[in-house]
Design a protein around this motif. Sequence first.
Motif, mmCIF file in Angstrom:
data_model
loop_
_atom_site.group_PDB
_atom_site.id
_atom_site.type_symbol
_atom_site.label_atom_id
_atom_site.label_comp_id
_atom_site.label_asym_id
_atom_site.label_seq_id
_atom_site.Cartn_x
_atom_site.Cartn_y
_atom_site.Cartn_z
ATOM 1 N N PHE A 1 -17.676 24.317 17.230
ATOM 2 C CA PHE A 1 -16.757 24.277 16.099
ATOM 3 C C PHE A 1 -15.739 23.141 16.276
ATOM 4 O O PHE A 1 -15.465 22.382 15.354
ATOM 5 C CB PHE A 1 -16.055 25.628 15.995
ATOM 6 N N TYR A 2 -15.210 23.030 17.508
ATOM 7 C CA TYR A 2 -14.199 22.002 17.740
ATOM 8 C C TYR A 2 -14.805 20.606 17.538
ATOM 9 O O TYR A 2 -14.204 19.746 16.887
ATOM 10 C CB TYR A 2 -13.636 22.084 19.162
ATOM 11 N N ASP A 3 -16.005 20.433 18.106
ATOM 12 C CA ASP A 3 -16.626 19.121 17.957
ATOM 13 C C ASP A 3 -16.981 18.860 16.504
ATOM 14 O O ASP A 3 -16.797 17.763 15.992
ATOM 15 C CB ASP A 3 -17.880 19.031 18.828
ATOM 16 N N GLY A 4 -17.513 19.892 15.845
ATOM 17 C CA GLY A 4 -17.950 19.730 14.455
ATOM 18 C C GLY A 4 -16.799 19.410 13.536
ATOM 19 O O GLY A 4 -16.991 18.770 12.487
ATOM 20 N N THR A 5 -15.591 19.881 13.870
ATOM 21 C CA THR A 5 -14.463 19.627 12.975
ATOM 22 C C THR A 5 -13.549 18.539 13.533
ATOM 23 O O THR A 5 -12.427 18.388 13.050
ATOM 24 C CB THR A 5 -13.651 20.909 12.783
ATOM 25 N N SER A 6 -14.044 17.802 14.537
ATOM 26 C CA SER A 6 -13.262 16.711 15.136
ATOM 27 C C SER A 6 -11.870 17.169 15.535
ATOM 28 O O SER A 6 -10.868 16.543 15.208
ATOM 29 C CB SER A 6 -13.134 15.531 14.167
ATOM 30 N N LEU A 7 -11.799 18.289 16.194
ATOM 31 C CA LEU A 7 -10.504 18.806 16.621
ATOM 32 C C LEU A 7 -9.882 17.846 17.626
ATOM 33 O O LEU A 7 -10.573 17.269 18.465
ATOM 34 C CB LEU A 7 -10.676 20.188 17.251
ATOM 35 N N TYR A 8 -8.569 17.682 17.545
ATOM 36 C CA TYR A 8 -7.876 16.779 18.443
ATOM 37 C C TYR A 8 -8.067 17.213 19.894
ATOM 38 O O TYR A 8 -8.270 18.390 20.183
ATOM 39 C CB TYR A 8 -6.378 16.755 18.120
ATOM 40 N N ASP A 9 -7.983 16.266 20.779
ATOM 41 C CA ASP A 9 -8.005 16.587 22.204
ATOM 42 C C ASP A 9 -6.589 16.616 22.761
ATOM 43 O O ASP A 9 -6.284 17.391 23.656
ATOM 44 C CB ASP A 9 -8.830 15.554 22.980
ATOM 45 N N VAL A 10 -5.756 15.735 22.214
ATOM 46 C CA VAL A 10 -4.381 15.664 22.683
ATOM 47 C C VAL A 10 -3.484 15.579 21.456
ATOM 48 O O VAL A 10 -3.832 14.936 20.463
ATOM 49 C CB VAL A 10 -4.150 14.429 23.565
ATOM 50 N N ARG A 11 -2.363 16.255 21.535
ATOM 51 C CA ARG A 11 -1.433 16.244 20.427
ATOM 52 C C ARG A 11 -0.117 15.706 20.966
ATOM 53 O O ARG A 11 0.359 16.142 22.013
ATOM 54 C CB ARG A 11 -1.268 17.679 19.929
ATOM 55 N N LEU A 12 0.417 14.715 20.282
ATOM 56 C CA LEU A 12 1.695 14.145 20.697
ATOM 57 C C LEU A 12 2.757 14.644 19.731
ATOM 58 O O LEU A 12 2.606 14.538 18.521
ATOM 59 C CB LEU A 12 1.635 12.620 20.630
ATOM 60 N N VAL A 13 3.820 15.195 20.280
ATOM 61 C CA VAL A 13 4.907 15.678 19.448
ATOM 62 C C VAL A 13 6.185 15.006 19.935
ATOM 63 O O VAL A 13 6.407 14.897 21.145
ATOM 64 C CB VAL A 13 5.057 17.208 19.549
ATOM 65 N N SER A 14 6.970 14.532 18.990
ATOM 66 C CA SER A 14 8.246 13.938 19.376
ATOM 67 C C SER A 14 9.339 14.611 18.587
ATOM 68 O O SER A 14 9.167 14.923 17.408
ATOM 69 C CB SER A 14 8.238 12.441 19.066
ATOM 70 N N THR A 15 10.466 14.830 19.236
ATOM 71 C CA THR A 15 11.581 15.479 18.534
ATOM 72 C C THR A 15 12.176 14.553 17.489
ATOM 73 O O THR A 15 12.875 15.001 16.594
ATOM 74 C CB THR A 15 12.673 15.888 19.533
ATOM 75 N N LEU A 16 11.888 13.254 17.585
ATOM 76 C CA LEU A 16 12.361 12.335 16.540
ATOM 77 C C LEU A 16 11.201 11.764 15.726
ATOM 78 O O LEU A 16 11.386 10.833 14.952
ATOM 79 C CB LEU A 16 13.172 11.195 17.158
ATOM 80 N N GLY A 17 10.035 12.300 15.925
ATOM 81 C CA GLY A 17 8.898 11.815 15.156
ATOM 82 C C GLY A 17 8.370 10.496 15.698
ATOM 83 O O GLY A 17 8.807 9.983 16.737
ATOM 84 N N PHE A 18 7.382 9.974 14.999
ATOM 85 C CA PHE A 18 6.768 8.697 15.381
ATOM 86 C C PHE A 18 6.718 7.785 14.167
ATOM 87 O O PHE A 18 6.465 8.244 13.059
ATOM 88 C CB PHE A 18 5.322 8.914 15.866
ATOM 89 N N SER A 19 6.925 6.549 14.417
ATOM 90 C CA SER A 19 6.761 5.605 13.317
ATOM 91 C C SER A 19 5.288 5.207 13.242
ATOM 92 O O SER A 19 4.514 5.499 14.146
ATOM 93 C CB SER A 19 7.627 4.371 13.552
ATOM 94 N N ARG A 20 4.943 4.560 12.121
ATOM 95 C CA ARG A 20 3.552 4.148 11.937
ATOM 96 C C ARG A 20 3.113 3.174 13.037
ATOM 97 O O ARG A 20 1.982 3.200 13.507
ATOM 98 C CB ARG A 20 3.383 3.501 10.566
ATOM 99 N N GLU A 21 4.042 2.319 13.400
ATOM 100 C CA GLU A 21 3.695 1.328 14.431
ATOM 101 C C GLU A 21 3.391 2.028 15.751
ATOM 102 O O GLU A 21 2.495 1.632 16.497
ATOM 103 C CB GLU A 21 4.860 0.346 14.659
ATOM 104 N N GLN A 22 4.152 3.086 15.980
ATOM 105 C CA GLN A 22 3.916 3.813 17.230
ATOM 106 C C GLN A 22 2.540 4.465 17.230
ATOM 107 O O GLN A 22 1.877 4.540 18.267
ATOM 108 C CB GLN A 22 5.005 4.865 17.437
#
Lengths: 233, 1013
Positions: free
Chosen positions: B51-72
Motif C-alpha cells: 500500500f505504501y509503495d503503491g501510494t508513493s507514501l513519503y519516506d521522510v517528512r520534514l517539519v519546520s516550526t517556521l515552515g519552508f520556502s519554495r527554494e528550500q
Amino acid sequence: MAFVEFSDVRKTYRMGEVEVHAVDGMSFSIEEGELCVIVGPSGAGKTTVLNMLGGMDSCTSGTISLDGREVSSFSPRELTLYRRYDVGFVFQFYNLVQNLTALENVELASQIGRDPLDPAGVLAEVGLGNRLDNFPAQLSGGEQQRVAIARAIAKNPKLLLCDEPTGALDYTTGKQVLSILQRTCVEGGRTVAIVTHNQAFEAIANRVIHIREGRAAAVETNSRPAGADTLEW
Amino acid sequence: MRNPFGTELWRTIAHSWGRFLAIAGIVALGCGFYAGLRMTGADMRAAGDAFYDGTSLYDVRLVSTLGFSREQADEVKSVDGVEQVMGDYATDVMATLNDERYAIRVMSLDVGDASASTVDATGTTVASDDPGYLNRLVLAEGSWPTEPGQCVLSADRVMGTPIEVGDTVEVLYGTASLDGVLERRTFTVSGLVHSSAYVSSVALGYTSLGSGVIQQYMYVSPDSFSADLPYTELYVTVRGASEQFSGADGYQSTVDVVSSRLDDQAPALAASRLAEVRRKAQNELDSKRDDYEEQKADAEDQLADAKAQLDDALAKLESSEATIASSEEELAAAREEAYARLADAKDELLSTEEALDDGAGQLADAQSQLDAKRDEAEQAKAGLEAKLADAQRHYDEAKPQIEAGIAQATATKADLGRQRAEAQDQKAQLEALLKTQTEGSAEYQATEAKIDAVAAAIAKLDEGIGAAQATIDDLAKRQADAEGGIAQLEGGISKAEAGLAAIAQGQATLDGKSAELASGREQLEAGWDTYYEQRDEAESQLADAADQIASGKEELASGWDEYDSGKAEYDSNAADVDARLSDAAQQLASAQADIDAIASPDVYVLDRTKSTGVSNYHDDSVRIDNIAAVFPFIFFLVAALVSLTTMTRMVEDERVDIGTHKALGFSTARITAKYLAYAAIASVSGAVLGIAVLSQVLPAVVEKAYAIIYDVPAQAFPLPVDPAISLLAAGLGVGITLGATWLAAAATLREVPATLMLPRAPKAGKRILLERLGPLWRRTSFSWKVTLRNLFRYKRRLAMTVVGIAGCTALLLTGLGLHDAIWDIIDNQFEGANPVFRFNVEVGTRPGRDGRRRRLRRGVPLGPWLRRRVHLGRQREHAGLVRGTPRHPGGERHGAAGRGQLRVVRGHARPRHPAAHRLRRPLRGPHREGRDAAWARGGGHLHRVRPGRHRQRQGGRLCPHPHGHHRELRLPLLLRGRGRLSGGDGARFRAARDPLPHRLRRGRACPALLRPP
Ligand SMILES: Nc1ncnc2c1ncn2[C@@H]1O[C@H](COP(=O)(O)OP(=O)(O)OP(=O)(O)O)[C@@H](O)[C@H]1O
Ligand SMILES: [Mg+2]
C-alpha cells in the motif's frame, strides 16, 4: 546330547508376597525328529514349559538347550532370531492377525524365515488351498487353527511347538489337525512337541512326558506310534 | 514380493479412521495455527508495504516550526538520495461537521494530480503521471474537489454521524489565528478518501487543539491556503526505498542514510529560514514605527494648544474670586452695625415691658387678696345668717314642748308630794300599831314589815320628786340657752356687715391703679411696632446685598466647573495620548523584541516510524508475532496429549497382535516402526493440510479484524507461504506426535511375547480411602464403585483428563477473564464505588475578546447551558478550554464560551451509587415529546411522569413536576445526596435512612415535588 534338553529348569512367578513355582525343577529331553506329547493336569506348567522352550519367556533357573545351543542364556536379540528361524509356534487360540488374509498371515511368517516354504503350498497342504484370501474372521475355528499350523510350518522351523492345538476343536477337526502335525513330523522330519491334557494323544507320540506340579513325573517312549487317523477319544 | 507388514499398516489405518483423523486434525490445528500466526505479522507488513509503495507514501517528512520556502524545497530535493519532494500546507483546526466539533488536520492536495490518478482494482496502487505526487489518495466515495471551497475527508474515521458528500465543514478556530493561513472557513465535502499517510483510523496524530488528538483529516486545494504561506512540511521519498520492505532493516538503513543527510542539512535550513522570516517582519515593523512617530508629533501639538487655553481661563477665575471676597467683607460690616442698633432699641422696649409686667403683677396680687377677703366675709356672714335662722327655728319648735314639759313635771311633783304625805301618815299609824303589839309576835313582825315597806315607798317617792324637779330645771335651762344663742348670732351678723363695707372701699382704690397700667401698655405696643419696622428694613437691605454676592459666586463656581472639566478633559486626553503612545511604543518595542526573539526554527526530520498510522500498524503486526510465539504452543501441547492417549489406546488394543508378531520373530524395532509410521502418516498429512489452510485463513481473518482500525487494503489470495516457518511448524507437529507415539509403544514392546499373549495383567485394584467409610461405600452403586476405583487405579488417565480439562478451562477462562479485566479497568476508571474519574462533564472557560477568562462560580445554574451544548451520553468536545486534566473516554472537555454565569459541574450526572441514573440520549419511546425528554439509565426505579418525560434522579428519586405541563419544566430539580426523600414543605425536606442530607442543586424548590408519590 539330545535335541532338546531341559535340566532342572524352574520358573517362578512372583505376585506380591506369593511365589508361584509354575515349573519346579523340570528335567527331560527330546530327540530330534520325535513327536513328543506333553501331558499333565491343568495348571501343571505345560504352557510355561512350551513358552520357555519357544523362547517366548525366560526361565528363572536351570538350562534349556536346543540342538546344542543354550536357549536359556540368549539375549533378547538372540531370542528374536531364535524365534524367527528355529521355532514354529501354534497357539491355543490361533492368534492370527485379523487384518490379514489366510495367505497373508502365512506370508507374514514366511517372509522373515530363512528358508521358507511356499505359503500357498503349505496352506494347500493343510487343506485350505481354496481359502487363501479369506480373512480369519471368515474362517471356522478348525480352519483358523490350520492356518496357524501352516503359518508355523511355513517358516520351516526345526522345532514345532503346539499348545493345545485341538483344545477348541471338535473331534473330527481335532483329528485332522493332529494328522497334519503327525505328517509334518513324520514326512517333514521336524521335531514336534504337542501340549495337551488329552491322554489319548499319547498313542501317536514317540515320547510322552507326564508333567505334574511343575515336574516331569514320567517319560515314556513309544517306538511304534499309531497313526493319527486311528485315534479314538 | 508383497509385504504383508505394509499391507497390515494400511489396513490398520483404513479400520481406524477416527484415530487417524484425531491425530491428523490436532496436528493440523497446531501446525496451522503456528504457521498461520507466524505468517500473519509478515503478511500484514507485506500488505502495508504494498500500500505504501503503491501510494508513493513519503519516506521522510520534514517539519519546520517556521515552515519552508519554495527554494528550500528545491534545496532539499538536491540532497543526495532524495528522489522526490512534495511541499505541503497543513494546519490543525477545530471545525463543526454535522453539528459536532472535531479537531481536524487540514492539508493541501494537488487536485490536478489527484483527478488524473488511477487506482487499481485492489485499491492498493495509485498510478499518476506526476512522480512528485506523493501520499497519493484513494477516492472511496464522491469526487475530487473541482472548485475552490470543496474538500475530501477520511472515509475511514468512524464519525458520530456518517459524513455524506455535500456536508459542510465549518472551521471555527485553529491553534493560532487562522487569518493568513486559511482563505476560507467553509468547505463542502466533495468526496471521501483513503490515505496511506493515515492508515490508522483511530490514531491520526496529535495536536494542541481540543482533546489533543486529531479526529479527522481534510484535504483542500492549495488555493484555500493563504497565498504567502510557506510550506508547513516537506514530504520526501528516498531513492531505492520503495524496493525495500517497509519497516524491514534494509528499508530502515536505506532511509536512515538520507535522514541523517537531511539532519545535517537541517541547521542550514533553519538558519536561512530564520533570516528570511526576520527580514520580512523587520520591514513591516519599520514602516509601522514611522507611522508612530508621525502620529506622536501630531498629538503632542494638539495637547500644547489645549494647555494654553486652560491657563487663560484659570487667571480670569482667580481675579473674580478676589472681587467677591472684598464685597463679602463690606456686607459683613454693614450687617454688624444694623444689628447693634436694633439690639439697643429692643433692650429698651424689653425693660419697659418688664416694669409694666411687674405693676400688673402687684395689682393682680392685691386684687386677688381683696377678692379672697371679700369672699371670706361674705361666707362668714352667710354662715351666721343660716345659723341664726336655724337657731330661731329650733327655738320656735322647742319652746311649746319645753313649756309643756315644765308644766307636766310640776304636776307630777305635786302629785308625788301628796302621795308622800299619805305614806307619812300610814307610817305613823303603823309605828303606832307596832307599839301595840308585842315585840316579837307575829303581828309585830308583820307590822314591822309593813313599816319597812312604807318607808321604802316614801324613799321612792322622794326620788320621783327629785327627778321631776331636775326635769323642770333642765328644761328651763334649755330655754335660756336657746335664747342666749340667738342673741349672740345676731351680734355676729352685724359685725360681718361692717367688714364688707371696708372691702368695697379697697376695691375702688385698686380699680384706679389698673386703669393707669393699661395706658402704659398701649405705649409699649407702639414702641414694638416701630422696632419691627426698622428691623425688617435693615434685613431686606442686607439680603439684597448678599444675593448679589451669591450670584457672583455662582458665576464663579460654574466658571470653575468649566475650568475643571476642561482640565479633566485635557488631563484624560493627555493621559490617553500618553497611554496610547506608550502602548504603541511598547508594542513596537515588544514587536521588535519578538522579531529579535524569533527563535531559529526547529526542523524535524521524521521518518515513517514517527507516523502514528504506519508505526501503529507495524507495532500491531509485531504484536501478532508475539502472540504467535506463545499461543500455538498450547495447541502443540494438546496435540501431544491427544497423540499420547490415542496411540496408547491403539497399542493396548493390538497387544495380542504385537505378541504374535514377536512370537513370529519380528524385532521390537520393526514392530515399533509400524506405529511410528502410522503416527507419521497421520501427522504429516495433518500438518500439510493445516498449514496450507490456516496460513491463508488466519492472516486474512486477522487483517480483516484490523481493517476496523487500519486502512490497509487486503492482499489477494493466495497469500505467500513462508517455507521455513512451514517446515518448522510441520517439524514441531510431527516430532511431537512421533515422540508421543514412541512413549506410548515403548513399554508394551518391552514385554516378552508370553505375557503379551495374555491380556494385560490389570494393575492391582487398590482399596481406596472411600472404602474405609463403610456405610457410605455400601450405599454406593456398583458402577460408581468401579468408576471410583478406576479413578485411582489409572493415574495416568486421571492426570491426562485433569490436565486436559484444566487446559481447556484455562483457555476459556483466560478469554473471558481478559474480557472482564479490560472492562473492569474501564469500570474502575469511570464507574464503580470509587472511580478514578468522577465526572462526566467538565466545564471550563476560555479567554474572551478582552483576553480575560470568565470565572466559574459555584451555585449558579448551568443546567440549561449544559443541555444546550452537551448531549449527555454522546459527549462532544468544546475545545480550547481547561488543559492538562484527564478526559472522559469519548467525552471531551466542555467549555463555557458564552455569556452568563457558569458553574463548575463535577460529577454531574455521575452515578454515586448503584441506583443512580444517567440521562441518556437520544429521545426514544412511544410518547416522546419535546426535545428535552430524556431517558434515565441505571439500576434504580424510574417514575414515568408523563409521556416521554422522565426526570433525572440523583440520589433521590425521580419526581414528577406538579404543574404538569412540560413547557414549564425548564430546569429539572436535581437532588444530591443519598437515601430517599421524604415529606417536607417548601424547600425543606429531610433524608430518610441516610444521615447525608440532600441538597437542592438547581431549579426552584416546589412543595409537591418533594411529596412522596
Ligand atoms: N504369568 C503368570 N503369572 C503367575 N502365575 C502364572 C503365570 N502363568 C502361569 N502361572 C501359573 O503357573 C502354573 C502353570 O501354568 P500353566 O499355564 O503352565 O499351566 P498348564 O499346565 O498349561 O495348564 P492348562 O492345561 O490349564 O493350560 C499355574 O499354576 C499358573 O497359575
Ligand atoms: Mg496351558
